[in-house]
Structure formats: structure tokens, C-alpha cells
Design an enzyme around this catalytic site. Structure first.
Site, PDB file in Angstrom:
ATOM      1  N   ALA A  20       0.835  -1.202   0.000  1.00 10.95           N
ATOM      2  CA  ALA A  20       0.000   0.000   0.000  1.00 10.95           C
ATOM      3  C   ALA A  20       0.870   1.251   0.000  1.00 10.95           C
ATOM      4  O   ALA A  20       0.634   2.191  -0.774  1.00 10.95           O
ATOM      5  CB  ALA A  20      -0.935  -0.011   1.206  1.00 10.95           C
ATOM      6  N   TYR A  21       1.860   1.264   0.867  1.00 15.60           N
ATOM      7  CA  TYR A  21       2.779   2.409   0.918  1.00 15.60           C
ATOM      8  C   TYR A  21       3.511   2.553  -0.408  1.00 15.60           C
ATOM      9  O   TYR A  21       3.595   3.650  -0.972  1.00 15.60           O
ATOM     10  CB  TYR A  21       3.771   2.215   2.063  1.00 15.60           C
ATOM     11  CG  TYR A  21       4.765   3.339   2.206  1.00 15.60           C
ATOM     12  CD1 TYR A  21       4.411   4.531   2.824  1.00 15.60           C
ATOM     13  CD2 TYR A  21       6.072   3.216   1.723  1.00 15.60           C
ATOM     14  CE1 TYR A  21       5.316   5.577   2.956  1.00 15.60           C
ATOM     15  CE2 TYR A  21       6.983   4.255   1.856  1.00 15.60           C
ATOM     16  CZ  TYR A  21       6.606   5.427   2.475  1.00 15.60           C
ATOM     17  OH  TYR A  21       7.501   6.459   2.599  1.00 15.60           O
ATOM     18  N   SER A  22       4.040   1.446  -0.931  1.00 15.09           N
ATOM     19  CA  SER A  22       4.786   1.493  -2.192  1.00 15.09           C
ATOM     20  C   SER A  22       3.906   1.980  -3.337  1.00 15.09           C
ATOM     21  O   SER A  22       4.323   2.818  -4.144  1.00 15.09           O
ATOM     22  CB  SER A  22       5.343   0.100  -2.516  1.00 15.09           C
ATOM     23  OG  SER A  22       6.210  -0.359  -1.496  1.00 15.09           O
TER      24      SER A  22
END
Length: 246
Positions: free
Chosen positions: A152-154
Site C-alpha cells: 500500500a505504501y509502495s
């Protein structure tokens, strides 16, 4: 420290109450800019603004109406916004894609990507009208390479890179520069959201063998938002300590 001339400029730094955002704000103030810190943490942003000599707005960047209100308040207090550094973001949970909680995925995308879009969308019209602006969006090396157990962050940071490139092309015929930076990890409170195994993984990937220093990031951002940056737009500037290969 090299002196970047930002005299007479008005800057906004989101997530400016702490960490990388605060370091950038301090550097911009030292360069002569009037700075407004935007942050969701009311107590901390007030304290930081008082300490560095800046203004502040309490704003949740996932709420576009709140961002618009912050733009109006900042312009009334400090003048038209010349510089925007969109730094606010979260790491979120560490888990595999198969196990990733749906609500957490949506929360990270909303803050890290939609929030950047909201800030750019609200500020850019004024920059176009004044034919001047400098924007730096803070992405991440994870947006280039993708970190395991942090999809999700990436993905959110990859989206920030693409958003930056699109906006840079849309405003390239103006005296507006839109760029982003892709830091490797720095020791900030975002580490509190991560498992130690993930922190160890990130450090192992940095050829310089250490984490990013906040002042190093602030120095690069200060030049990118200066009037000296007259040609480069829609670009990605590496702060990964040698990790990135493109």
C-alpha cells in the site's frame, strides 16, 4: 550551509510539525521564506510553528474542502502561495498483499496519494494565475522499487511519482516547476509504525550503509523550490543513498 534565496516567497509544508517536514520548513525559513505548516496534529504543529517562526493551519489533507480552506487562510495571512512541499504521509501496516487489511489499504492511499492530489489541485490554480510556482512532492524509494510487505505504501508513493510527472507536463508552459524526491528511510516517528524486521530490511538495501539525514533532504528540497530551478520539471530526485538505479 549554502544560502538559498527565498526572500519574499510564501511556502506551505504539509506534515510540517515534525520529521522531514519540519526539517524542510526550518531550511525554508532560514532561506527567508514565509512558511505555513499544515498538519493534522493541532498541538504539535502549533508548537513547531512557534519554535521555527512560522504560521500554521490544522488540516486533514484527505478532506479537499479542508485543504481549500487552508489555502484561503494561508493566502490571507501570508500572501499567494509560491512554494508547496507536500510531505505528509504515513507508513501504514506491514503485511503481505494476500493478508493486507482492506481498510488499511484505503487509508494509506487516501492520505499518501489522494492527499497529495488535493493539495496540488487546491494550490496550482493560484500559481497559474501568478505565473510562478515551485512544488515538491515527497515520494519514496519504495515508489520506485516496491518494498515487500508494504504494498500500500509502495503503491501510494508510485502514484505520487506519476502525479508529479503529469502535473509537471501540464504546467511546463508556465514559470512553474513540479518535481518529487524519493527518499530512503530516515529516522523519524514513521519508524514507530513499522516492524523492526522491515526497518532492518530498508537499511540493508542502502549502499551508503546508513539512513538518510533530514538535513540532506531539506537541502535538496530548498534548491528545487528556489527560483534558480528554472528548467527542471516533472522529474524525480533520488535521496536513496545509492539504492536507486534509475
Amino acid at each position: 550551509m549554502n544560502q538559498i534565496d527565498l526572500q519574499g516567497r510564501t511556502a506551505v509544508v504539509t506534515g510540517g510539525a515534525q520529521g522531514l517536514g519540519r526539517a524542510v520548513a526550518e531550511r525554508l525559513v532560514a532561506s527567508g521564506a514565509k512558511v505555513s505548516l499544515w498538519d493534522v496534529d493541532a498541538d504539535l504543529v502549533k508548537q513547531t510553528a512557534s519554535h521555527i517562526g512560522g504560521a500554521f493551519e490544522v488540516v486533514d489533507q484527505t478532506d479537499f474542502a479542508a485543504v481549500q480552506q487552508a489555502v484561503s487562510a494561508t493566502e490571507q495571512r501570508l500572501g499567494g502561495i509560491d512554494i508547496l512541499v507536500v510531505n505528509a504521509g504515513i507508513a501504514g501496516a506491514n503485511a503481505t498483499v494476500a493478508d493486507y487489511p482492506l481498510d488499511e489499504w484505503k487509508r494509506i492511499i487516501d492520505i499518501n496519494l489522494n492527499g497529495v492530489f488535493h493539495c496540488c489541485k487546491a494550490v496550482v490554480p493560484g500559481m497559474i494565475a501568478r505565473d510562478y510556482g515551485r512544488i515538491v512532492n515527497v515520494a519514496s524509494i519504495a515508489g520506485k522499487e516496491g518494498n515487500p510487505n508494504a504494498a500500500a505504501y509502495s503503491a501510494s508513493k508510485a502514484g505520487v511519482i506519476a502525479l508529479t510527472k503529469s502535473l509537471g507536463k501540464e504546467t511546463a508552459n508556465k514559470n512553474i516547476a513540479v518535481n518529487c524526491v524519493t527518499p530512503a528511510a530516515a529516522r523519524t516517528r514513521i519508524f514507530e509504525q513499522m516492524q523492526q524486521s522491515h526497518i532492518d530490511y530498508m537499511l540493508s538495501r542502502i549502499p551508503r550503509g546508513r539512513f538518510l539525514e533530514l538535513g540532506e533532504a531539506a537541502a535538496m528540497v530548498a534548491w528545487l523550490v528556489s527560483a534558480e530551478n528554472t528548467f527542471t520539471t516533472g522529474a524525480v530526485f533520488d535521496l536513496s543513498g545509492g539504492r536507486a538505479t534509475y
